[in-house]
Design an enzyme around this catalytic site. Structure first.
Site, PDB file in Angstrom:
ATOM      1  N   SER A 244      -5.865   7.931  -4.306  1.00 52.78           N
ATOM      2  CA  SER A 244      -7.083   7.840  -3.527  1.00 52.78           C
ATOM      3  C   SER A 244      -6.781   8.208  -2.089  1.00 52.78           C
ATOM      4  O   SER A 244      -5.776   7.778  -1.523  1.00 52.78           O
ATOM      5  CB  SER A 244      -7.624   6.416  -3.598  1.00 52.78           C
ATOM      6  OG  SER A 244      -8.348   6.123  -2.419  1.00 52.78           O
ATOM      7  N   LYS A 245      -7.690   9.001  -1.511  1.00 51.70           N
ATOM      8  CA  LYS A 245      -7.411   9.443  -0.146  1.00 51.70           C
ATOM      9  C   LYS A 245      -7.507   8.290   0.844  1.00 51.70           C
ATOM     10  O   LYS A 245      -7.113   8.418   1.988  1.00 51.70           O
ATOM     11  CB  LYS A 245      -8.274  10.636   0.258  1.00 51.70           C
ATOM     12  CG  LYS A 245      -9.745  10.458   0.154  1.00 51.70           C
ATOM     13  CD  LYS A 245     -10.424  11.744   0.602  1.00 51.70           C
ATOM     14  CE  LYS A 245     -11.807  11.843  -0.009  1.00 51.70           C
ATOM     15  NZ  LYS A 245     -12.260  13.132  -0.329  1.00 51.70           N
ATOM     16  N   ARG A 246      -8.040   7.171   0.373  1.00 53.51           N
ATOM     17  CA  ARG A 246      -8.068   6.012   1.256  1.00 53.51           C
ATOM     18  C   ARG A 246      -6.652   5.458   1.444  1.00 53.51           C
ATOM     19  O   ARG A 246      -6.354   4.843   2.450  1.00 53.51           O
ATOM     20  CB  ARG A 246      -9.007   4.939   0.726  1.00 53.51           C
ATOM     21  CG  ARG A 246     -10.404   5.082   1.314  1.00 53.51           C
ATOM     22  CD  ARG A 246     -11.374   4.091   0.717  1.00 53.51           C
ATOM     23  NE  ARG A 246     -11.679   4.470  -0.662  1.00 53.51           N
ATOM     24  CZ  ARG A 246     -11.460   3.688  -1.717  1.00 53.51           C
ATOM     25  NH1 ARG A 246     -10.941   2.496  -1.570  1.00 53.51           N
ATOM     26  NH2 ARG A 246     -11.778   4.116  -2.916  1.00 53.51           N
ATOM     27  N   ARG A 247      -5.805   5.653   0.448  1.00 56.61           N
ATOM     28  CA  ARG A 247      -4.449   5.105   0.566  1.00 56.61           C
ATOM     29  C   ARG A 247      -3.428   6.138   1.050  1.00 56.61           C
ATOM     30  O   ARG A 247      -2.622   5.850   1.914  1.00 56.61           O
ATOM     31  CB  ARG A 247      -4.018   4.479  -0.759  1.00 56.61           C
ATOM     32  CG  ARG A 247      -4.740   3.148  -1.027  1.00 56.61           C
ATOM     33  CD  ARG A 247      -4.168   2.450  -2.235  1.00 56.61           C
ATOM     34  NE  ARG A 247      -4.475   3.146  -3.467  1.00 56.61           N
ATOM     35  CZ  ARG A 247      -5.588   2.955  -4.163  1.00 56.61           C
ATOM     36  NH1 ARG A 247      -6.470   2.076  -3.782  1.00 56.61           N
ATOM     37  NH2 ARG A 247      -5.816   3.631  -5.268  1.00 56.61           N
TER      38      ARG A 247
END
Ligand code: GLU
Length: 475
Positions: A244-247
């Site tokens: 995930s690009k959040r991580r």
């Protein structure tokens, strides 16, 4: 033996994702290992979501990774008429049929299935219409989709990674192959293009495994040879979740920007599912090509381990041509507007090369050279408060000033000479060498950690070092 022809088929609805890059790499490796062809097809049939900038981005990222296709790029949107004509052919063959249900009717059917706790399956109402009714509807211009008539039986294929895979056709709906707006769906487009491009092996992510029986059914209905399939394991992050690009960054471009080297990222991505002989972790492209085989590709998901990527990148940095790295560091400096350093020899690659050789054991990306070694390029404007408090005491101040005044007399500005001088000086003035070194480091870098102080002095050069020390004493 049949020529090996594989393809990577990204949809240009986003940047090149590291998962996509891994798929491209495995295709490329297989083609190179078999002396075959690696092709690229841009699946740009969704006009709302496909962007030409994104296609260009994908191409740039692939080029950076060394994955240029062996033949001209195929743009799927240009083949739409061909896809439609194949749909027509399937209708003529009685293997597909017009379905006249409106969206509302279909939604209602879905709701009814849900209410009866049943999985929705299209009830073939349109298949059961008489020829006259169908003709009448067509004449009236009633909107229709085309559905594939899924035959009874079992659909089997041999997946090179997963082994024999079978689906009961009862579980497969009569899927739409042409939407009511006249656009062909992915399933038909991919089969027609893979056939026309003479693709021998379809190598793609696991997420496409459930599409494969539908595609096999289409090949069979058209009497076309079915390619071999290899579905690659999912890539998960360290928490065993979908990337995930959040991580973490997920696009190849971001890794490039963060200062990872193309060959290191390539190496890292090959290990996501492929196990080289002897479980080597740093492995050249040539070796990987030689060793690549689906027998060494895992079925189970692979973990995207950022620490490992950092380590692999640092290994590549250590052995890369310093000139190449120096260019990359200079580019970074320009990007960050840090070209205005006090050291006038900065445009001189050798200076950057010297910095690199001093730091390369401690960094893991190109950006680290700039981030942790910023002081090589810009004189410090401030000095670490804690460091000052700890080291810049009354006792050392006059001694350090005297030391600084002697530096100008040193002609042989080498780390060995500088070290000898400092140690002699410390002894003569009854201070510990360390006391001087701490201050020297603060004055040259503004911080309290750096590579060996004497090498640092040598690399910075006499003029720059002395200037910095004077600035420090002034402040
Ligand atoms: N365009 C599809 C995707 O980006 C890939 C199709 C395929 O490999 O069959 O997921």
């Amino acid at each position: 033996m049949k020529e090996v022809r594989v393809r990577f088929a990204p949809s240009p609805t986003g940047f090149l994702h590291v998962g996509g890059a891994r798929t491209a790499i495995f295709n490329w490796l297989f083609a190179r290992n078999k002396g075959g062809k690696f092709l690229l097809r841009i699946e740009d049939t969704d006009p709302e979501r496909s962007k030409s900038e994104l296609s260009e981005q994908i191409l740039r990222s692939m080029h950076w990774l060394g994955l240029d296709p062996d033949e001209e790029i195929v743009y799927q949107a240009l083949n739409i008429n061909r896809h439609i004509s194949v749909v027509d052919e399937l209708v003529k063959l009685g293997k597909a049929y017009y379905a006249f249900e409106s969206q509302e009717e279909l939604d209602q059917m879905r709701k009814d299935s849900l209410a009866n706790k049943q999985q929705f399956k299209y009830n073939r109402a349109s298949l059961n219409l008489s020829i006259e009714t169908v003709r009448k509807y067509l004449d009236e211009g009633k909107p229709y989709a085309v559905r594939f008539k899924v035959p009874d039986g079992i659909t089997e294929f041999n997946d090179i990674v997963h082994g024999k895979t079978a689906f009961n056709n009862l579980e497969i709906d009569d899927f739409v192959i042409l939407r009511s707006d006249g656009s062909p769906v992915y399933q038909i487009a991919v089969v027609v293009d893979d056939h026309d491009m003479k693709i021998s092996h379809v190598i793609r992510g696991d997420d496409h495994l459930s599409n494969t029986p539908k595609q096999v059914l289409l090949y069979n209905a058209l009497g076309w040879e079915v390619p071999e399939f290899a579905h690659l394991p999912m890539i998960l992050d360290e928490q065993k979740k979908k990337l995930s690009k959040r991580r973490n960054p997920v696009s190849v471009e971001e890794y490039k920007e963060k200062g990872y080297l193309a060959d290191a990222l390539f190496n890292f991505l090959t290990l996501l599912g492929f196990a080289p002989e002897g479980n080597k972790e740093v492995i050249s492209k040539e070796e990987t090509i030689n060793e690549f085989s689906f027998e060494r590709v895992n079925k189970s998901s692979a973990v995207f381990d950022m620490k490992k990527l950092g380590w692999i990148n640092s290994e590549y940095l250590k052995v890369s041509d310093p000139l190449v790295i120096a260019e990359l560091v200079l580019n970074k400096l320009r990007e960050m507007n840090l070209t205005d350093f006090d050291n006038s020899s900065i445009e001189n690659l050798t200076y950057v090369e010297n910095v690199i050789s001093l730091m390369k054991e401690r960094v893991s990306t190109v950006n680290d050279f700039v981030e942790f070694g910023k002081y090589f390029f810009v004189a410090p404007a401030t000095y670490d408060e804690k460091g000052l408090h700890k080291y810049w005491n009354i006792e050392i101040q006059p001694v350090f000033k005297k030391y600084a005044s002697e530096l100008g007399l040193i002609n042989d500005w080498t780390s060995a000479e500088l070290e000898e001088h400092l140690r002699d000086f410390a002894e003569k003035h009854n201070v510990k060498a360390g006391q001087l070194i701490h201050i020297l480091r603060l004055s040259l870098t503004g911080i309290t950690i750096s590579p060996g102080i004497f090498e640092l002095l040598q690399v910075l050069g006499k003029r720059s070092s002395i200037n910095r020390i004077h600035e420090f004493l002034k402040k």
